[in-house]
Write a protein that holds these residues in place. Sequence first.
Motif, PDB file in Angstrom:
ATOM      1  N   SER A  41       0.891  -1.201  -0.249  1.00  0.00           N
ATOM      2  CA  SER A  41       0.160   0.028   0.404  1.00  0.00           C
ATOM      3  C   SER A  41       0.791   0.854  -0.067  1.00  0.00           C
ATOM      4  CB  SER A  41      -1.206   0.369   1.404  1.00  0.00           C
ATOM      5  OG  SER A  41      -0.362   0.173   2.253  1.00  0.00           O
ATOM      6  N   TYR A  42       2.004   1.048   0.239  1.00  0.00           N
ATOM      7  CA  TYR A  42       3.119   2.366   0.638  1.00  0.00           C
ATOM      8  C   TYR A  42       3.531   2.687  -0.976  1.00  0.00           C
ATOM      9  CZ  TYR A  42       6.536   4.973   1.323  1.00  0.00           C
ATOM     10  OH  TYR A  42       8.105   6.030   1.194  1.00  0.00           O
ATOM     11  N   PHE A  43       4.196   1.789  -1.997  1.00  0.00           N
ATOM     12  CA  PHE A  43       4.061   1.237  -2.840  1.00  0.00           C
ATOM     13  C   PHE A  43       3.040   2.082  -3.678  1.00  0.00           C
ATOM     14  CE2 PHE A  43       7.864  -0.981  -1.528  1.00  0.00           C
ATOM     15  CZ  PHE A  43       8.545   0.206  -1.633  1.00  0.00           C
ATOM     16  N   GLU A  44       1.423   2.071  -3.566  1.00  0.00           N
ATOM     17  CA  GLU A  44       0.881   2.106  -4.535  1.00  0.00           C
ATOM     18  C   GLU A  44       0.402   3.705  -4.290  1.00  0.00           C
ATOM     19  OE1 GLU A  44      -1.759  -1.890  -4.745  1.00  0.00           O
ATOM     20  OE2 GLU A  44      -2.043  -0.746  -3.027  1.00  0.00           O
ATOM     21  N   THR A  45       0.492   3.959  -3.029  1.00  0.00           N
ATOM     22  CA  THR A  45       0.846   5.198  -2.473  1.00  0.00           C
ATOM     23  C   THR A  45       1.345   6.319  -3.501  1.00  0.00           C
ATOM     24  OG1 THR A  45      -0.830   5.491  -0.164  1.00  0.00           O
ATOM     25  CG2 THR A  45       0.453   6.976  -1.441  1.00  0.00           C
ATOM     26  N   LYS A  46       2.618   6.106  -2.947  1.00  0.00           N
ATOM     27  CA  LYS A  46       4.099   6.847  -4.066  1.00  0.00           C
ATOM     28  C   LYS A  46       3.820   6.929  -5.248  1.00  0.00           C
ATOM     29  CE  LYS A  46       5.862   8.099  -0.120  1.00  0.00           C
ATOM     30  NZ  LYS A  46       5.487   9.566  -0.109  1.00  0.00           N
ATOM     31  N   GLN A  47       3.527   5.393  -5.695  1.00  0.00           N
ATOM     32  CA  GLN A  47       3.339   4.904  -7.656  1.00  0.00           C
ATOM     33  C   GLN A  47       2.470   6.260  -8.294  1.00  0.00           C
ATOM     34  OE1 GLN A  47       3.106   1.131  -7.946  1.00  0.00           O
ATOM     35  NE2 GLN A  47       5.509   1.005  -9.056  1.00  0.00           N
ATOM     36  N   GLU A  48       1.452   6.022  -7.397  1.00  0.00           N
ATOM     37  CA  GLU A  48       0.461   7.616  -7.524  1.00  0.00           C
ATOM     38  C   GLU A  48       0.949   8.802  -7.475  1.00  0.00           C
ATOM     39  OE1 GLU A  48      -2.836   9.049  -9.505  1.00  0.00           O
ATOM     40  OE2 GLU A  48      -2.721   7.073  -9.222  1.00  0.00           O
ATOM     41  N   GLU A  49       1.184   9.187  -6.399  1.00  0.00           N
ATOM     42  CA  GLU A  49       1.804  10.272  -6.176  1.00  0.00           C
ATOM     43  C   GLU A  49       2.681  10.758  -7.502  1.00  0.00           C
ATOM     44  OE1 GLU A  49       3.903  10.455  -2.518  1.00  0.00           O
ATOM     45  OE2 GLU A  49       2.369  10.584  -1.822  1.00  0.00           O
ATOM     46  N   ARG A  50       4.129   9.795  -7.960  1.00  0.00           N
ATOM     47  CA  ARG A  50       4.694   9.868  -8.950  1.00  0.00           C
ATOM     48  C   ARG A  50       4.843  10.504 -10.205  1.00  0.00           C
ATOM     49  NH1 ARG A  50       7.602   5.899 -13.290  1.00  0.00           N
ATOM     50  NH2 ARG A  50       5.729   4.535 -12.318  1.00  0.00           N
ATOM     51  N   ARG A  51       3.198   9.318 -10.981  1.00  0.00           N
ATOM     52  CA  ARG A  51       2.228   9.785 -11.752  1.00  0.00           C
ATOM     53  C   ARG A  51       1.924  11.028 -12.207  1.00  0.00           C
ATOM     54  NH1 ARG A  51       0.640   4.602 -10.056  1.00  0.00           N
ATOM     55  NH2 ARG A  51       1.722   3.435 -11.688  1.00  0.00           N
ATOM     56  N   ARG A  52       1.380  11.657 -10.129  1.00  0.00           N
ATOM     57  CA  ARG A  52       0.770  13.040 -11.032  1.00  0.00           C
ATOM     58  C   ARG A  52       1.912  14.048 -11.037  1.00  0.00           C
ATOM     59  NH1 ARG A  52      -1.856  11.222  -6.069  1.00  0.00           N
ATOM     60  NH2 ARG A  52      -0.809  12.462  -4.563  1.00  0.00           N
ATOM     61  N   MET A  53       2.919  13.619 -10.596  1.00  0.00           N
ATOM     62  CA  MET A  53       4.302  14.718 -10.644  1.00  0.00           C
ATOM     63  C   MET A  53       4.909  14.330 -12.350  1.00  0.00           C
ATOM     64  SD  MET A  53       5.282  15.208  -6.361  1.00  0.00           S
ATOM     65  CE  MET A  53       5.529  13.364  -6.363  1.00  0.00           C
ATOM     66  N   GLY A  54       4.646  13.275 -12.569  1.00  0.00           N
ATOM     67  CA  GLY A  54       5.473  12.635 -14.435  1.00  0.00           C
ATOM     68  C   GLY A  54       6.623  12.319 -13.590  1.00  0.00           C
ATOM     69  N   ASN A  55       7.014  12.170 -12.767  1.00  0.00           N
ATOM     70  CA  ASN A  55       8.651  12.011 -12.382  1.00  0.00           C
ATOM     71  C   ASN A  55       9.278  10.234 -13.479  1.00  0.00           C
ATOM     72  OD1 ASN A  55       9.239  13.901 -10.697  1.00  0.00           O
ATOM     73  ND2 ASN A  55       8.571  12.781  -8.915  1.00  0.00           N
ATOM     74  N   ASP A  56       9.569   9.966 -13.883  1.00  0.00           N
ATOM     75  CA  ASP A  56      10.061   9.003 -14.395  1.00  0.00           C
ATOM     76  C   ASP A  56      10.470   7.946 -13.046  1.00  0.00           C
ATOM     77  OD1 ASP A  56      13.097   9.640 -13.343  1.00  0.00           O
ATOM     78  OD2 ASP A  56      13.494   9.742 -15.406  1.00  0.00           O
TER      79      ASP A  56
END
Length: 92
Positions: A41-56
């Motif tokens: 669940s931690y990584f799911e949250t962080k990956q969603e944040e990554r997508r929103r910010m557009g980080n690779d």
Amino acid sequence: MTDQTPDRYVSFSGIDCNGNAARLMAMLEAHMQKSESRWVSYFETKQEERRRMGNDDLHFIGSQLNTLRAFFEELEDDAALELLWDLEQTCC
């Protein structure tokens, strides 16, 4: 003899940072699909944040080195740990 060790501070030339980062992210995704670890669940949250910010992928990995290491250690995935270490040493 000339030192052939790539210098990540000068150039990523000859280092497939993006390809290796993509491989590690695929390993992470595969583990997340079948694991009940608290890290999922931690990584799911962080990956969603990554997508929103557009980080690779490489930015994500560099930002999550310690948590990725903890997750892969918990799963005893030596291949993922080795790839993570390599990315940290050569690309992050």
